[in-house]
Scaffold this active site. Structure first.
Site, PDB file in Angstrom:
ATOM      1  N   GLU A 157      -0.049  10.126   6.783  1.00 34.12           N
ATOM      2  CA  GLU A 157      -0.702  10.277   8.008  1.00 34.12           C
ATOM      3  C   GLU A 157       0.113  10.991   8.987  1.00 34.12           C
ATOM      4  OE1 GLU A 157      -2.526   5.758   7.765  1.00 34.12           O
ATOM      5  OE2 GLU A 157      -0.887   6.072   8.554  1.00 34.12           O
ATOM      6  N   GLY A 187      -1.952  -6.006   7.186  1.00 35.68           N
ATOM      7  CA  GLY A 187      -3.171  -5.292   7.250  1.00 35.68           C
ATOM      8  C   GLY A 187      -3.222  -4.021   8.006  1.00 35.68           C
ATOM      9  N   ASP A 188      -3.094  -2.895   7.541  1.00 38.93           N
ATOM     10  CA  ASP A 188      -3.261  -1.670   8.170  1.00 38.93           C
ATOM     11  C   ASP A 188      -3.675  -0.409   7.620  1.00 38.93           C
ATOM     12  OD1 ASP A 188      -1.304  -0.964   6.195  1.00 38.93           O
ATOM     13  OD2 ASP A 188       0.446  -0.705   7.853  1.00 38.93           O
ATOM     14  N   SER A 243      -2.772  -5.956  14.603  1.00 36.85           N
ATOM     15  CA  SER A 243      -1.870  -4.916  14.632  1.00 36.85           C
ATOM     16  C   SER A 243      -1.770  -3.742  13.488  1.00 36.85           C
ATOM     17  CB  SER A 243      -0.242  -5.065  15.030  1.00 36.85           C
ATOM     18  OG  SER A 243       0.509  -4.089  14.783  1.00 36.85           O
TER      19      SER A 243
END
Lengths: 353, 353
Positions: free
Chosen positions: B63, B233-234, B299
């Site tokens: 990313e 959880g991202d 987050s």
């Protein structure tokens, strides 16, 4: 399992890039780079493609240009700030990264200010190899700034162009270009106007730097059979050619979604027909249609070209050794123990004291 | 005009980042970083915001996360490859760049594997300062991998948390976490299940690494008044909490367009009401509504937090000196003469011979 040197990423500095280019030889570098570009244009469909991510400001633009072929991932950081030269800075600077898609680790960080100039020139000459008349030997270069000599050398190495007609609003720039090309086998004419420069030229390269709409070429200046290599118009609001020239030309672009925003064709309707260069190189679409056609390569630069350039310089690292080792990635003894690495660094420092 | 050292960009290696953090002190680093994050959250509206640009593959994701406040531009490169630890590599590695919007020149390149762990922890603790009950002193940490100690230290430095209840499917990870936190003033209980870990905890931090839907917390495990800090959880398809917990909680997020794709709330309808953390920090929206409310900080990490972290370490460079100088940018004697720089390098090499 502990692999050696997982923390290290090879880095090509400005100094090492110059040494690498000179060690390979400028002409051979440009030719081999064009070969790698050709290889990647042929397999264009395998790449993830997205228009560059641009952050515009009053003074210029900062862009990220990512792409991936599923095995390697590459991106380039590049800025464009036309007023920079007044402060002794480059209008365009860049650096790039090549990574392993399988584990996400960077494999190479490289300066790309010099490398972008080389890849832009090699891409231009590669496009001309497919689009210009086969016997094209003379080229006008309008705009004799930082890109001009690279363009000249690439067109000589890849196309055999050996006559140059130079024009710049600043004659000092033309003289600098002439000086830098001395001894490279060119016959050079310095011209006092763009009109004079394009007279009899088989290829017209426009590579000016102003961030605005400008008309470097008007319609009457472009005769039949000419190939136009339009390099300078490369962001929204920045074009170099009069619209009427576009309407008379076969237009070839890198990646339409980006070129329609940034290229000369931002002056045309969104559905105006253009041909993608990769289709010509892959043989699925025709290039030039006869000696009388005007062909236009509306070049803005695309991420895949930077990917090819990074791939090319990476292939030269082992044999030339022109790189440094950057301690960029964390490599704790135990992968899940990043914090422990910090503590051991502290313990080690305490021991030294 | 020739400016000195225009070619140089300061670079913080892994080794220098560790020295920088230890020189400042881990707790002070986390506190000061949280202060800078708070400052940037307060002026959130001034930033260019865009969801990160992700390149997904079977093995993971790479990313780019850019942002700008109009003066500075920053971006982070980060990968996420859960299987990496099996090969001795990090699941997440990262590096970042801070640039001057005015001229587009990079001002800092920094490792961000360690720095991301610190900024994520500081952001979590900053959110908890606004959202958890004021007297919260005990925290369950579910998932005791690379992030866990950073979370613990940040919650101690910023919130005064000093009781930890650790759980990991791999008890070795919990023991490693306990070992690394020895002497930092925590009372630590290692638990045999997530259920046991959350018993009586004021704050629950979930920070597991599997790239899949998982239910680390079920509905019956979360009592009234708890603050949940959901860090793991991202990315799309990766969550940690049962949907019913979300429906009972006040939900706070960084940047909704990104969190709706990547966070726990990907389990909820697209228009499900959430509060942006910056609004709470800036005082325009309420945070916790009474001691009985369950608050959830969903987050995923946002580009502005990396920007704050780069800005923070940059502010420490002059006083600590923990950086190298990278020869990254071309700086020809005359800005328009990039090619001439190459020729002069050649001439110089010839002189040496």
């Amino acid at each position: 399992m502990v692999l050696p040197n997982l923390n290290i990423v090879p880095f090509i500095s400005i100094d090492n890039m110059m040494k690498l280019v000179l060690n390979v030889g400028i002409d051979r570098f440009l030719s081999e780079l064009a070969d790698m570009l050709e290889e990647d244009f042929r397999r264009w469909e395998q790449f993830d493609k997205t228009p560059r991510i641009a952050s515009h400001s009053m003074e210029g633009v900062i862009e990220l240009m990512p792409t991936s072929d599923g095995q390697l991932y590459g991106f380039k950081y590049v800025n464009g700030h036309p007023k920079n030269t007044k402060q002794g800075r480059q209008t365009v600077t860049a650096f790039g990264v090549l990574s392993d898609v399988g584990n996400g680790y960077p494999m190479l960080i490289s300066e790309m200010t010099i490398l972008t100039a080389l890849r832009t020139a090699a891409t231009s000459a590669l496009a001309a190899k497919y689009l210009a008349r086969k016997n094209a030997r003379s080229m006008a270069i309008i705009g004799n700034g930082a890109q001009s000599e690279f363009q000249a050398r690439a067109f000589k190495a890849i196309m055999g162009v050996d006559h140059l007609r130079l024009y710049d609003v600043d004659m000092e720039a033309s003289l600098k270009c002439q000086r830098n090309l001395q001894g490279s086998g060119f016959t050079i004419t310095i011209c006092e106007s763009a009109e004079e420069a394009v007279e009899g030229a088989d290829i017209i390269t426009t590579v000016t730097a102003d961030k605005q709409y400008a008309t470097i070429l008007t319609d009457n200046m472009v005769g039949p059979g000419v190939h136009i290599n339009a390099v300078g118009g490369d962001c929204p609001g920045k074009t170099e050619l009069h619209r009427d020239i576009l309407l008379r030309s076969g237009i070839f672009v890198e990646y339409p979604p980006q070129t329609r925003i940034e290229g000369e064709i931002q002056q045309l309707p969104e559905d105006y027909p253009v041909t993608e260069l990769w289709e010509v190189i892959a043989g699925s679409k025709p290039g030039r249609e006869g000696d009388g056609q005007i062909t236009l390569f509306d070049s803005v630069g695309f991420a895949i070209e930077d990917f090819s350039a990074l791939r090319y310089v990476r292939s030269k690292l082992a044999s030339t050794g022109f790189f440094d080792e950057l301690d960029l990635l964390a490599d704790p003894d135990e992968p899940k123990d990043l914090f422990g690495m910090l503590l051991r660094c502290e313990a080690k420092a305490a021991q030294v004291l």
